[in-house]
Design a protein around this motif. Structure first.
Motif, PDB file in Angstrom:
ATOM      1  N   LEU A  84       0.831  -1.205   0.000  1.00  9.48           N
ATOM      2  CA  LEU A  84       0.000   0.000   0.000  1.00  9.48           C
ATOM      3  C   LEU A  84       0.867   1.256   0.000  1.00  9.48           C
ATOM      4  O   LEU A  84       0.617   2.190  -0.765  1.00  9.48           O
ATOM      5  N   GLU A  85       1.895   1.284   0.836  1.00  6.59           N
ATOM      6  CA  GLU A  85       2.754   2.462   0.897  1.00  6.59           C
ATOM      7  C   GLU A  85       3.465   2.710  -0.431  1.00  6.59           C
ATOM      8  O   GLU A  85       3.544   3.842  -0.908  1.00  6.59           O
ATOM      9  N   ALA A  86       3.966   1.643  -1.046  1.00  4.48           N
ATOM     10  CA  ALA A  86       4.636   1.782  -2.343  1.00  4.48           C
ATOM     11  C   ALA A  86       3.651   2.272  -3.404  1.00  4.48           C
ATOM     12  O   ALA A  86       3.968   3.162  -4.204  1.00  4.48           O
ATOM     13  N   PHE A  87       2.462   1.712  -3.408  1.00  6.31           N
ATOM     14  CA  PHE A  87       1.448   2.110  -4.381  1.00  6.31           C
ATOM     15  C   PHE A  87       1.049   3.573  -4.204  1.00  6.31           C
ATOM     16  O   PHE A  87       0.893   4.305  -5.186  1.00  6.31           O
ATOM     17  N   LEU A  88       0.864   4.002  -2.958  1.00  2.00           N
ATOM     18  CA  LEU A  88       0.467   5.389  -2.717  1.00  2.00           C
ATOM     19  C   LEU A  88       1.545   6.370  -3.164  1.00  2.00           C
ATOM     20  O   LEU A  88       1.227   7.439  -3.689  1.00  2.00           O
ATOM     21  N   LEU A  89       2.812   6.022  -2.973  1.00  2.00           N
ATOM     22  CA  LEU A  89       3.889   6.870  -3.494  1.00  2.00           C
ATOM     23  C   LEU A  89       3.784   6.974  -5.016  1.00  2.00           C
ATOM     24  O   LEU A  89       3.901   8.057  -5.588  1.00  2.00           O
ATOM     25  N   TRP A  90       3.577   5.841  -5.675  1.00  2.00           N
ATOM     26  CA  TRP A  90       3.455   5.807  -7.133  1.00  2.00           C
ATOM     27  C   TRP A  90       2.251   6.624  -7.585  1.00  2.00           C
ATOM     28  O   TRP A  90       2.335   7.435  -8.507  1.00  2.00           O
ATOM     29  N   GLU A  91       1.118   6.400  -6.913  1.00  2.00           N
ATOM     30  CA  GLU A  91      -0.112   7.094  -7.278  1.00  2.00           C
ATOM     31  C   GLU A  91      -0.014   8.600  -7.037  1.00  2.00           C
ATOM     32  O   GLU A  91      -0.651   9.390  -7.739  1.00  2.00           O
ATOM     33  N   ASP A  92       0.781   9.004  -6.064  1.00  2.00           N
ATOM     34  CA  ASP A  92       0.978  10.438  -5.775  1.00  2.00           C
ATOM     35  C   ASP A  92       1.952  11.089  -6.745  1.00  2.00           C
ATOM     36  O   ASP A  92       2.338  12.242  -6.564  1.00  2.00           O
ATOM     37  N   GLY A  93       2.355  10.353  -7.793  1.00  2.00           N
ATOM     38  CA  GLY A  93       3.244  10.914  -8.801  1.00  2.00           C
ATOM     39  C   GLY A  93       4.703  10.919  -8.387  1.00  2.00           C
ATOM     40  O   GLY A  93       5.469  11.761  -8.859  1.00  2.00           O
ATOM     41  N   LEU A  94       5.069   9.997  -7.526  1.00  2.00           N
ATOM     42  CA  LEU A  94       6.445   9.902  -7.050  1.00  2.00           C
ATOM     43  C   LEU A  94       7.035   8.536  -7.397  1.00  2.00           C
ATOM     44  O   LEU A  94       7.412   7.758  -6.508  1.00  2.00           O
ATOM     45  N   GLY A  96       9.871   7.589  -8.628  1.00  2.00           N
ATOM     46  CA  GLY A  96      11.240   7.386  -8.171  1.00  2.00           C
ATOM     47  C   GLY A  96      11.291   6.996  -6.703  1.00  2.00           C
ATOM     48  O   GLY A  96      12.032   6.085  -6.317  1.00  2.00           O
ATOM     49  N   GLN A  97      10.497   7.698  -5.899  1.00  2.00           N
ATOM     50  CA  GLN A  97      10.446   7.367  -4.479  1.00  2.00           C
ATOM     51  C   GLN A  97       9.823   5.989  -4.255  1.00  2.00           C
ATOM     52  O   GLN A  97      10.256   5.240  -3.376  1.00  2.00           O
ATOM     53  N   ALA A  98       8.803   5.655  -5.048  1.00  2.00           N
ATOM     54  CA  ALA A  98       8.166   4.344  -4.922  1.00  2.00           C
ATOM     55  C   ALA A  98       9.161   3.233  -5.229  1.00  2.00           C
ATOM     56  O   ALA A  98       9.266   2.248  -4.482  1.00  2.00           O
ATOM     57  N   LEU A  99       9.883   3.379  -6.324  1.00  2.00           N
ATOM     58  CA  LEU A  99      10.864   2.353  -6.697  1.00  2.00           C
ATOM     59  C   LEU A  99      12.009   2.276  -5.687  1.00  2.00           C
ATOM     60  O   LEU A  99      12.477   1.190  -5.347  1.00  2.00           O
ATOM     61  N   ALA A 100      12.446   3.436  -5.199  1.00  2.00           N
ATOM     62  CA  ALA A 100      13.500   3.446  -4.184  1.00  2.00           C
ATOM     63  C   ALA A 100      13.013   2.766  -2.909  1.00  2.00           C
ATOM     64  O   ALA A 100      13.754   1.996  -2.279  1.00  2.00           O
ATOM     65  N   TYR A 101      11.774   3.029  -2.530  1.00  2.00           N
ATOM     66  CA  TYR A 101      11.196   2.416  -1.338  1.00  2.00           C
ATOM     67  C   TYR A 101      11.147   0.898  -1.485  1.00  2.00           C
ATOM     68  O   TYR A 101      11.511   0.161  -0.565  1.00  2.00           O
ATOM     69  N   VAL A 102      10.713   0.433  -2.647  1.00  2.00           N
ATOM     70  CA  VAL A 102      10.650  -1.014  -2.894  1.00  2.00           C
ATOM     71  C   VAL A 102      12.043  -1.625  -2.851  1.00  2.00           C
ATOM     72  O   VAL A 102      12.286  -2.612  -2.156  1.00  2.00           O
ATOM     73  N   ALA A 103      12.975  -1.038  -3.587  1.00  2.00           N
ATOM     74  CA  ALA A 103      14.332  -1.580  -3.652  1.00  2.00           C
ATOM     75  C   ALA A 103      14.998  -1.553  -2.276  1.00  2.00           C
ATOM     76  O   ALA A 103      15.590  -2.553  -1.844  1.00  2.00           O
ATOM     77  N   LEU A 104      14.914  -0.412  -1.596  1.00  2.00           N
ATOM     78  CA  LEU A 104      15.527  -0.308  -0.275  1.00  2.00           C
ATOM     79  C   LEU A 104      14.893  -1.267   0.724  1.00  2.00           C
ATOM     80  O   LEU A 104      15.591  -1.879   1.536  1.00  2.00           O
ATOM     81  N   SER A 105      13.572  -1.389   0.683  1.00  2.00           N
ATOM     82  CA  SER A 105      12.886  -2.287   1.616  1.00  2.00           C
ATOM     83  C   SER A 105      13.338  -3.730   1.436  1.00  2.00           C
ATOM     84  O   SER A 105      13.641  -4.418   2.412  1.00  2.00           O
ATOM     85  N   VAL A 106      13.386  -4.174   0.192  1.00  2.00           N
ATOM     86  CA  VAL A 106      13.769  -5.564  -0.066  1.00  2.00           C
ATOM     87  C   VAL A 106      15.243  -5.793   0.270  1.00  2.00           C
ATOM     88  O   VAL A 106      15.586  -6.701   1.028  1.00  2.00           O
ATOM     89  N   VAL A 107      16.099  -4.956  -0.267  1.00  2.00           N
ATOM     90  CA  VAL A 107      17.547  -5.153  -0.069  1.00  2.00           C
ATOM     91  C   VAL A 107      17.935  -4.991   1.398  1.00  2.00           C
ATOM     92  O   VAL A 107      18.647  -5.829   1.961  1.00  2.00           O
TER      93      VAL A 107
END
Length: 125
Positions: A84-94, A96-107
């Protein structure tokens, strides 16, 4: 505040029991090996998180979110909150932040787990 904590705690207990039951049931159904029990729980939890998030907004029932979203779904799978948090970042037009959040969270989560294993093996050996 105490009532909200009780809602989260009760929902978390229910979600954890559901996750455990789903894990045991799926493992018995398909066997061990690949962690197949975790994958459908994460996908289902993320799907239900999306449905309930919009439902609670549309029906003005956000007061149930501590019990339903944080509690039950958080206990069932924290992956749903992450999704949900990743999606909301993406939906809010961010994006780059969404992808960074996903990558950082997993790694960083895998790195944190690996560090914990490494430290615990040294401490308990």
């Amino acid at each position: 505040m105490f009532a909200t904590l009780l809602q989260v705690g009760l929902g978390g207990a229910i979600g954890a029991l559901l996750r455990f039951g789903a894990g045991v049931g799926l493992t018995r159904l398909v066997g061990g090996g690949f962690p197949l029990a975790v994958l459908p729980v994460n996908v289902l939890g993320s799907f239900v998180m999306g449905v309930l998030f919009i439902w609670s907004l549309e029906k003005e029932m956000t007061h149930l979110n501590p019990f339903l979203l944080t509690g039950i779904l958080g206990g069932f799978t924290t992956f749903s909150a992450f999704s949900l948090e990743a999606f909301l970042l993406w939906e809010d037009g961010l994006p780059g932040q969404a992808l960074a959040y996903v990558a950082l969270s997993v790694v960083l989560s895998i790195a944190g787990l690996a560090l914990g294993v490494w430290l615990a093996r040294g401490a308990f050996a």
